[in-house]
Design a protein around this motif. Structure first.
Motif, mmCIF file in Angstrom:
data_model
loop_
_atom_site.group_PDB
_atom_site.id
_atom_site.type_symbol
_atom_site.label_atom_id
_atom_site.label_comp_id
_atom_site.label_asym_id
_atom_site.label_seq_id
_atom_site.Cartn_x
_atom_site.Cartn_y
_atom_site.Cartn_z
ATOM 1 N N THR A 15 0.787 -1.014 0.145
ATOM 2 C CA THR A 15 -0.064 -0.006 -0.165
ATOM 3 C C THR A 15 0.865 1.348 -0.311
ATOM 4 N N LEU A 16 0.392 2.345 -0.415
ATOM 5 C CA LEU A 16 0.979 3.530 -0.793
ATOM 6 C C LEU A 16 0.204 4.436 0.259
ATOM 7 N N THR A 17 0.516 5.000 1.291
ATOM 8 C CA THR A 17 0.027 6.039 2.146
ATOM 9 C C THR A 17 0.482 7.425 1.927
ATOM 10 N N VAL A 18 -0.284 8.461 2.104
ATOM 11 C CA VAL A 18 0.178 9.739 2.093
ATOM 12 C C VAL A 18 -0.346 10.548 3.299
ATOM 13 N N GLN A 44 -3.314 0.357 -3.454
ATOM 14 C CA GLN A 44 -2.751 -0.728 -3.356
ATOM 15 C C GLN A 44 -2.359 -1.494 -4.665
ATOM 16 N N MET A 45 -1.417 -2.362 -4.636
ATOM 17 C CA MET A 45 -0.907 -2.904 -5.869
ATOM 18 C C MET A 45 -0.188 -4.089 -5.704
ATOM 19 N N GLY A 46 -0.597 -5.021 -4.814
ATOM 20 C CA GLY A 46 -0.113 -6.271 -4.494
ATOM 21 C C GLY A 46 0.338 -7.233 -5.771
ATOM 22 N N ARG A 47 -0.629 -6.979 -6.745
ATOM 23 C CA ARG A 47 -0.817 -7.596 -8.113
ATOM 24 C C ARG A 47 -1.072 -6.527 -9.076
ATOM 25 N N PRO A 48 0.068 -6.022 -9.743
ATOM 26 C CA PRO A 48 -0.100 -4.874 -10.638
ATOM 27 C C PRO A 48 -0.960 -5.372 -11.861
ATOM 28 N N GLY A 49 -1.763 -4.166 -12.223
ATOM 29 C CA GLY A 49 -2.618 -4.460 -13.185
ATOM 30 C C GLY A 49 -4.166 -4.812 -13.012
ATOM 31 N N ILE A 50 -4.335 -5.633 -11.983
ATOM 32 C CA ILE A 50 -5.543 -6.272 -11.567
ATOM 33 C C ILE A 50 -6.827 -5.059 -11.429
ATOM 34 N N ASN A 51 -6.400 -3.942 -10.681
ATOM 35 C CA ASN A 51 -7.360 -3.069 -10.704
ATOM 36 C C ASN A 51 -7.543 -1.990 -11.949
ATOM 37 N N THR A 52 -6.633 -1.986 -12.840
ATOM 38 C CA THR A 52 -6.740 -1.275 -13.897
ATOM 39 C C THR A 52 -7.504 -2.135 -14.989
ATOM 40 N N VAL A 53 -7.289 -3.155 -14.958
ATOM 41 C CA VAL A 53 -7.941 -4.098 -15.986
ATOM 42 C C VAL A 53 -9.505 -4.669 -15.468
ATOM 43 N N VAL A 121 -3.548 -8.885 -1.928
ATOM 44 C CA VAL A 121 -2.422 -9.010 -1.202
ATOM 45 C C VAL A 121 -1.296 -9.970 -1.653
ATOM 46 N N LEU A 122 -0.131 -9.885 -1.197
ATOM 47 C CA LEU A 122 0.954 -10.963 -1.633
ATOM 48 C C LEU A 122 1.073 -11.830 -0.519
ATOM 49 N N GLN A 123 0.782 -13.229 -0.493
ATOM 50 C CA GLN A 123 1.165 -13.811 0.603
ATOM 51 C C GLN A 123 2.521 -14.499 0.681
ATOM 52 N N VAL A 124 2.861 -15.009 1.955
ATOM 53 C CA VAL A 124 4.341 -15.200 2.070
ATOM 54 C C VAL A 124 4.405 -16.765 2.511
ATOM 55 N N ALA A 125 5.047 -17.463 1.901
ATOM 56 C CA ALA A 125 5.233 -18.901 2.210
ATOM 57 C C ALA A 125 6.624 -19.108 2.831
ATOM 58 N N PRO A 126 6.868 -19.109 4.341
ATOM 59 C CA PRO A 126 8.229 -19.266 4.919
ATOM 60 C C PRO A 126 9.048 -20.318 4.530
ATOM 61 N N ALA A 128 8.773 -21.933 1.402
ATOM 62 C CA ALA A 128 8.881 -22.094 -0.076
ATOM 63 C C ALA A 128 9.472 -20.851 -0.789
ATOM 64 N N PRO A 129 9.955 -21.115 -1.728
ATOM 65 C CA PRO A 129 10.547 -19.899 -2.577
ATOM 66 C C PRO A 129 9.561 -18.780 -2.853
ATOM 67 N N THR A 130 10.231 -17.659 -2.654
ATOM 68 C CA THR A 130 9.396 -16.517 -3.078
ATOM 69 C C THR A 130 9.201 -16.471 -4.753
ATOM 70 N N SER A 131 8.031 -16.489 -5.149
ATOM 71 C CA SER A 131 7.755 -16.477 -6.552
ATOM 72 C C SER A 131 6.233 -16.331 -6.851
ATOM 73 N N TYR A 132 6.085 -15.088 -7.907
ATOM 74 C CA TYR A 132 4.756 -15.002 -8.088
ATOM 75 C C TYR A 132 4.126 -16.143 -8.973
ATOM 76 N N PHE A 133 4.750 -16.664 -9.983
ATOM 77 C CA PHE A 133 4.329 -18.034 -9.969
ATOM 78 C C PHE A 133 5.520 -18.475 -11.081
ATOM 79 N N ASN A 134 6.100 -19.841 -10.667
ATOM 80 C CA ASN A 134 7.099 -20.376 -11.412
ATOM 81 C C ASN A 134 6.570 -21.556 -12.280
ATOM 82 N N PRO A 135 6.026 -21.772 -13.420
ATOM 83 C CA PRO A 135 5.559 -22.815 -13.984
ATOM 84 C C PRO A 135 6.553 -24.062 -13.722
ATOM 85 N N ALA A 136 7.866 -23.776 -14.037
ATOM 86 C CA ALA A 136 9.077 -24.968 -13.863
ATOM 87 C C ALA A 136 8.930 -25.594 -12.232
ATOM 88 N N THR A 137 8.865 -24.684 -11.343
ATOM 89 C CA THR A 137 8.559 -25.244 -9.930
ATOM 90 C C THR A 137 7.165 -25.611 -9.561
#
Length: 197
Positions: A15-18, A44-53, A121-126, A128-137
């Motif tokens: 989030t951005l606060t002013v 708020q922009m945990g996931r860029p583009g979602i709000n805009t689209v 929001v962006l979830q955190v898995a302590p 697992a590797p941090t990844s928005y999504f990695n099809p390989a893994t």
């Protein structure tokens, strides 16, 4: 909801606060910043583009930005789902066939996906590797790294179907066709790749 067994523990909200006043001026010697005052959420922009689209009007977009993420599901999930259904209907006309949403590469049906998108929001898995999504893994939505191509991942989750490549021909709907910067970013600000130095 398969995704949620991977995404437990902590939640981080981007989030951005002013400040509502000008009381955050840098003053004194040495310089200090006064952060007293009243602050409000502006974006708020945990996931860029979602709000805009997915928000249909500028007023809806602004409302999404100032909505506490916990309230986003009730306020925006139905709208997001209807917008995705409308995109499929529009693409069906272009393709000359009836197209409907197919569970995505994470196995999420449309209501589950749009629920996750409305909770921006962006979830955190302590553990697992941090990844928005990695099809390989197969690591799903456990945060976001600077190398993650979040727009392509979002398109794959929306239009890729169970294999991630459902709409690649004649029109590629699973990529914005903007290539990643060559190389790996540094671990320190400003996180440039070797090609950018």
């Amino acid at each position: 909801m398969k995704i949620f067994k991977y995404i437990l523990a902590f939640t981080a909200v981007a989030t951005l606060t002013v400040s509502c006043g000008n009381d955050d001026d840098v003053t004194g010697n040495p310089a200090t910043t006064d952060f007293s005052g009243t602050f409000i959420q502006q974006d708020q922009m945990g996931r860029p583009g979602i709000n805009t689209v997915f928000t249909p009007t500028a007023a809806d977009e602004n409302m999404f930005n100032v909505t506490i993420p916990a309230n986003g599901i009730a306020m925006f999930q139905p709208t997001f789902q209807s917008r995705i259904e409308a995109y499929y209907a529009a693409y069906s006309v272009t393709a000359g066939t009836t197209l409907t949403y197919e569970n995505n590469i994470l196995g999420l049906d449309l209501p589950t996906l749009t629920t996750a998108l409305a909770l921006d929001v962006l979830q955190v898995a302590p553990d697992a590797p941090t990844s928005y999504f990695n099809p390989a893994t197969g690591v799903p939505l456990t945060g976001r790294t600077i190398e993650d191509d979040v727009i392509d991942v979002s398109l794959i989750l929306l239009f890729g179907g169970m294999n991630g490549d459902r709409f690649t021909s004649p029109t590629n709907l699973v990529s914005d066709n903007v290539s990643q910067e060559a190389g790996t970013s540094t671990n320190t600000f400003p996180y440039l790749t070797a090609a950018q130095f």
